[in-house]
Each structure stands twice: as structure tokens, then as C-alpha cells.
Design an enzyme around this catalytic site. Sequence first.
Site, short mmCIF file in Angstrom:
data_model
loop_
_atom_site.label_atom_id
_atom_site.label_comp_id
_atom_site.label_asym_id
_atom_site.label_seq_id
_atom_site.Cartn_x
_atom_site.Cartn_y
_atom_site.Cartn_z
CG LEU A 1 2.95 13.80 -0.43
CD1 LEU A 1 2.34 13.11 -1.45
CD2 LEU A 1 2.21 14.89 0.16
CE LYS B 1 5.05 3.40 -0.77
NZ LYS B 1 4.05 3.83 -0.04
CG ASP C 1 1.22 -3.01 5.61
OD1 ASP C 1 0.93 -3.31 6.60
OD2 ASP C 1 2.10 -2.55 5.17
#
Length: 689
Positions: A364, A387, A483
Amino acid sequence: MAAAASSPAAIMGFLLLAALTLFSTANSQNPQTSSFTYNGFRQANLIVDNQSKILPDGLLQLTNYTQLVTGHAFHHQPFIFDPNSSVPSESLSFSTTFVFAMVPESANTGGHGIAFTISPTTDFSQAVASQHLGLFNTTNMGNASNHVVAVELDAMRSPEFQDIDDNHVGLDLNTLISAASAPVSYVSDSDGVNRTLRLLSADRMQIWIQYDDGQKRMNITVAPFLTPKPRRPLISTPVDLSTYLVESMYVGFSSSTSTVTSAQYILGWSFSKTGGEEPPPLDLRTLPISPRPAKQAKKLGTAPTVVLIILAISLAGIAMGAYLIRLRRYRELTEDWEREYNTQRLCYKDLYRATHGFKEKEVLGSGGFGKVYRGILPKSKLEVAVKRISHDSRQGMKEFVAEIVSMGRLRHRNLVHLLGYCRRKGELLLVYDYMPNGSLDKFLFTEDKPILNWSERYKILRGVASGLLYLHEEWEQVVLHRDIKASNVLLDADLNGRLGDFGLARLYDHGTNPQTTHVVGTVGYLAPELSRLGKATTATDVYAFGVFMLEVACGKRPIDTQALPEEMILVDWVIDCWKRGAIWEAGDPKLQGEYVREEMAAVLKLGLYCSHNMPAFRPSMRQVMQYLDGDCNLPDVPLESSGIGAFAMGGRETSEFVMSSSFPSSVVGKDYTTVTSLSSTDSVLNDGR
Ligand SMILES: *[C@@H]1O[C@H](CO)[C@@H](O)[C@H](O)[C@H]1NC(C)=O
Ligand SMILES: *[C@@H]1O[C@H](CO)[C@@H](O)[C@H](O)[C@H]1NC(C)=O
Ligand SMILES: *[C@@H]1O[C@H](CO)[C@@H](O)[C@H](O)[C@H]1NC(C)=O
Ligand SMILES: *[C@@H]1O[C@H](CO)[C@@H](O)[C@H](O)[C@H]1NC(C)=O
Ligand SMILES: *[C@@H]1O[C@H](CO)[C@@H](O)[C@H](O)[C@H]1NC(C)=O
Ligand SMILES: *[C@@H]1O[C@H](CO)[C@@H](O)[C@H](O)[C@H]1NC(C)=O
Ligand SMILES: *[C@@H]1O[C@H](CO)[C@@H](O)[C@H](O)[C@H]1NC(C)=O
């Protein structure tokens, strides 16, 4: 003078009393003898009969490959089973566990079985082999005067005893027609799957037998060797043993072979009548090792069979290779401390299947931490994003996993939920909700996605602000995102903005020396004090959120390296527009003016206000929410306020720090990367302490 010393009769009496006291202590059930543990049988005090023997390495061999024999082994002392006794260790309750192995003489046929036995006698010389398991003969089978309670591990099916199959556990009360039985299987605590175990596999297995006289219930649980006792028993049956047990009973094993045979072994055994629910644990690592099945086909010598054998061996080799590859492919890393996270831990095999083996076409996206794959979990059919983060050190992992797992409990509709994790050597996998619309930056900066209109953008900003407010103030502890940027905001099916990757930046923190802080974040979103001091706070998150607001409103990246003649800094540019008295002109040209000027101006000013040079002047996320909701008016931030626009107002050295001293080559073209001020990620995870 003592009277006792003076009279011979008194002395006699005293001695008699002393002797009686001694005698009665020796005879009473001493609590130490109400349980025993044998990790191997080298030192064991057992009554074994002719076929059974204790081998030099401590294995208890109940039978060898001799046909139609029986073998018995009993603890040398009987135990008291007295339903009327008030002493708990004399009640009918007991618990026992043992590790056994049945090694068949030839693959897949062997027998006959092992029975854990409670019996008033150790004399089974009249009992017969084969299906009678060395417990009974044809005359006394079923006779109530036997007083035998046994749990059979039966590897052959005897239809005359109504056996369910050739691989079962059964509870036998004076007869081999089992009162309860079940195929040998266990339900794994980690995944809830019911797995069958083959008695004749020669594999070691552990069994737990527990009887509670209060509940009048017997539980029998089986598991492969080294697997902790499963929570769910294989058999949990109501039974009243008071009619079967007599006061003095021996405990031990009976076994037999048939015309087909197995070498049958007990590796370790513990038994307890102390009233505790669990039997004493065995030290599984110190148990003797049972042999593997005997090699086959020695006598065959003709050419075709040799060819066949070679073929079989090579096939087995291939199968073995495939098996090893498979074993390697799915190997995970688990440590003791992870047990408490069982529910959040996902199985690597499932993730591997979900992502079709982490195929490139399932990717992705990829970021500073690693690639993200789309997948569908095999059992639940849930669509997820996986992930895959590489990490080279185990140190700091424990704290990080603890934190990640605790973040799995974060629940907010503007956060991407973390569903679980998995760990392998050099690799950490985090599993998130799948977001069908992908990340926001694709919508802002690529041609192939539709243009988001102003109200959609406003909704996304409001959503992300509310998610960040939850992290900062509304959860049980303060979570810094560290972040925030358009590529970390994902859009769900209804184009709601959801913050992803929260807390992930912490991966770089754990195990590092607090004195040497590391800046984590993305160029263009770093608050000036973060670059200087390296300390992330809610205010540094607010700074990044301010830049993010400008990014969404202007449709431009915080630092545009392609703008000529020199790179354009978004904050400066918005300030330029403001100076011209038309701040809304900074709005994304792709919106073609389709927005309310006042709203655009307010969002841009709020963005500037959030990215104020001085942390103390930045609003909190709660205030940001109030401004966005229109619940209160933006304070009049004077344009000339020295703190606004870090880059414009003498804050140039900050941008130079970011642009040149640390990351000369990483800010190229359209890519702006996640950075740390570290030289390599290897050192990041190394523990300095
Ligand atoms: C085993 O022991 C019993 C008596 O305890 C005896 O009758 C029987 O013959 C013995 N069998 C072998 C094979 O030695
Ligand atoms: C089995 O054990 C018996 C008694 O210890 C022994 O006489 C016999 O030779 C053994 N048989 C095999 C096949 O090992
Ligand atoms: C327990 O008590 C009952 C009734 O008092 C009696 O029938 C039974 O024999 C006793 N059992 C033992 C093992 O003493
Ligand atoms: C069966 O065993 C009992 C004792 O356990 C014995 O009295 C009887 O004689 C045996 N019967 C046969 C047929 O061996
Ligand atoms: C049960 O065994 C006892 C003693 O061995 C014997 O007297 C009785 O007849 C047996 N009962 C049956 C039904 O076989
Ligand atoms: C048997 O298992 C059931 C269900 O897991 C449990 O409630 C019960 O306490 C257990 N009893 C014993 C004696 O272990
Ligand atoms: C596993 O499934 C079988 C039926 O397929 C059942 O008889 C057995 O009790 C189950 N095992 C456990 C531990 O529940």
C-alpha cells in the site's frame, strides 16, 4: 525432685508414651508423602513387574516390543482415600500429570495402550494383555469388587468395549467400557483451534488428570509436550468416585501390547493428594528422552525395492526440505514476557497468508519505518493493513511492545486502530484497520485522485484535530504522535481523516540514552525547539499540526524543493500573502476559489498560530478544536509578531539545520522523508544502558 524419675513404673510409662508418640507420627499421613514428583525415574521408588523396567537414563519403560504382554509400575506406598476424613489430603480429591510416549514398532500400527491406574492392589498377575490393558481378565471385567479407577490412553479400537476409535482417552471404572471418552485432542489457548494428537506418533505428550471430590467432577486434559496445560479440558465429566475407591489405594500405570506392539514410556510423573487443584509441575527440560520409531525395511534387498526406497528417501527429503522451509518461513520470535499479550499477538502464518506472502502487489505504501501491505485475515476475513518494520535489536523491544499493545486500546473514530502485532527475528509486524481511501497526501498531491473540496478538507482537519486532542488530553495517559503529516493521515470509506502511526516514533527512543536525544519527525514539520533540544512535547505536535493545516488548505508541501529559483517554504509563502492583505490567496488553486474566504483565512491563520516559533504561544489541541468548531474566535495574532513564521523571521538557521547540516540528500524532488538525526537505525535500538 521429679516424681517421674523416682518410680520405675513412671519411667516405664514415660518410655511407653514416647514410643507411642514416635509410632503414631511415623504412621500418620505425613503431608510430604501426600504428593511426589518424578522428573525421570532414576531415583524413583516404584513397584514394577516383569515387563516394565526403569532404563538407565531414567525412562520408565512399561512395555517393549514383545507381543501380548502386560507391564505395571506403581508408587511404592498406597495413599489414603477416605471420604469421611476431615484431613484434605485424605479426601478422594487428587491430581496427577505425566509425560508419556508410545513408539510403535512399525509406522501407524502399534498398541495397545497405557492406563493411569488407581487400584487397591499391585498384583495384576491374573490380568491379561491386549485390549484388557493388563487391568482385568474376562471374568472380573466389570466386577464392582475390582475397585479400579483408570484413565486409558488406547491406541486400538476394541468394538466389544464400545471404543469410539483407535486413538482415544477414556475413564474406566472397574471395566474397560469407558464411562467417558474422547479422541485425543486439545484446544490451543493461543488460537482456539481443536487439534488432534496421534498417540502412535511416538511424540511425547502430557496429560493432566484432576478429580475434585467437592465438585464430584473429573477433568482430563492432554497437550503436546512443552505446551502449557490448555484451559479447556478434553474430558470434564461428573463422577462420584466414592463407590469405587477404598481407603488404601496404589497409584501407577498398567499397559499392554497386542499382536502389534509399541514400546510405551513414561518420562515424568507427579501426583498430589494435598487438595490443591493442580498437580506439582514437572521440570520438563530435565526429563529423559524417549526413543524415536525404529527404522523400517532392513531385510528388503531386491533391486525394485532399492529403487523404491531411494525414491521414498528422496521424496521424504523433499518433503522434509519443504517442511523446513515452511517452518523457517513462519518462524516467530516469542519471549516469556509476551505471554500477557497473547490476545494482541497474531500468528505470522496468518499474516503471511493474508498478504499472499507479502507480495509486492499488496504494497500500500512505504515509509520511514517500512512497507505497508494490504491483507485479508484468513479466519475473520477482516481487511487489514500490515506494517512490516525491520528492527535489529531485541533490546528495548519489551517496552516498545508494551506501549504498542497499550495503544491497541486507544479507541477514537479519528485514529487508525491497531489490531495486533507479531514479532519475528529482525522484524516487527503491526496490524491496523484497512483504510480504503489510502493516505491524504495522495489526494492532495497526485493527479489520479479526485480533488477534495473545501468542506471535505475542513472535515478532515477537524477530525484529525479531534484525534490528536484525544491522544493529548482525553486518554488515560498523554500520547505524543510525533510525526503528524499528510501521509500519516488516512481516509476511511467516508473520507474521514484518521491519524495513523501514533507512537511509532517511540521505536527510535527505547533503549537510547536520554542524554543523547534524537530528533524524530519529518523535515518541514519539526518545531524549532525540537531541532534544538530534541524533546518532543504536545507543543511540538501542535506545531506539526499547524504545518499540516497549511498543507491541506494550500495543497502544497511544507517545503517545495521544485519551486524555482529557490525552494519555497510554505509558512513564508502564507505570510507573504497575508502581508499583501489577501491571506486566502494562499488557498489551494485547485479549489478554484470554491471556499468561504473568511473560513480559509481563519484556517490559515490558525495554522500559522499553531506553528508559532515559541511553544508557549501555540494553542493547545483543545483550543484548536474550539476555534475549528467556531466556539471561540481566533485571537488577533499580529502579523508582525516576531514568533510567527520561523523561517521568515530570522529563524533561517533552523531551516538550514534541517536542510543542510543533517539531511543534505534526503529532501529531493517530491519526496520528503521521515528522518532522525541518527546515523543508522542499528544504533537506534541498541541499548546504551
Ligand atoms: C510376570 O510376573 C508374573 C507374576 O508376577 C508371572 O506369573 C509371569 O509368568 C511373569 N511373566 C514373565 C513374562 O516373566
Ligand atoms: C523385552 O523385555 C523382556 C524383559 O525385560 C526381554 O526379555 C525381551 O528380550 C525384550 N524384548 C525386546 C524385543 O526387546
Ligand atoms: C464413611 O461413613 C459412612 C457412614 O458413616 C460409612 O458407611 C462408610 O463406610 C465410611 N467410609 C469409610 C471409608 O470409612
Ligand atoms: C481373573 O482374575 C481374577 C482375579 O483378579 C481371578 O480370580 C480369576 O481367576 C481370573 N480369571 C481368569 C479366567 O484368569
Ligand atoms: C465379583 O468378584 C467377586 C470376588 O472376586 C465374586 O465373588 C463375584 O461372584 C463376582 N461377581 C460377578 C458378577 O462376577
Ligand atoms: C474442571 O474443568 C471445569 C471447566 O474448565 C472447571 O470449572 C472445574 O473447576 C475443573 N475441575 C477440576 C477438578 O479441575
Ligand atoms: C475436539 O473435537 C472432537 C470432535 O471432533 C471432540 O470430540 C473433542 O472433545 C474436541 N476436543 C476438545 C479438547 O474439546
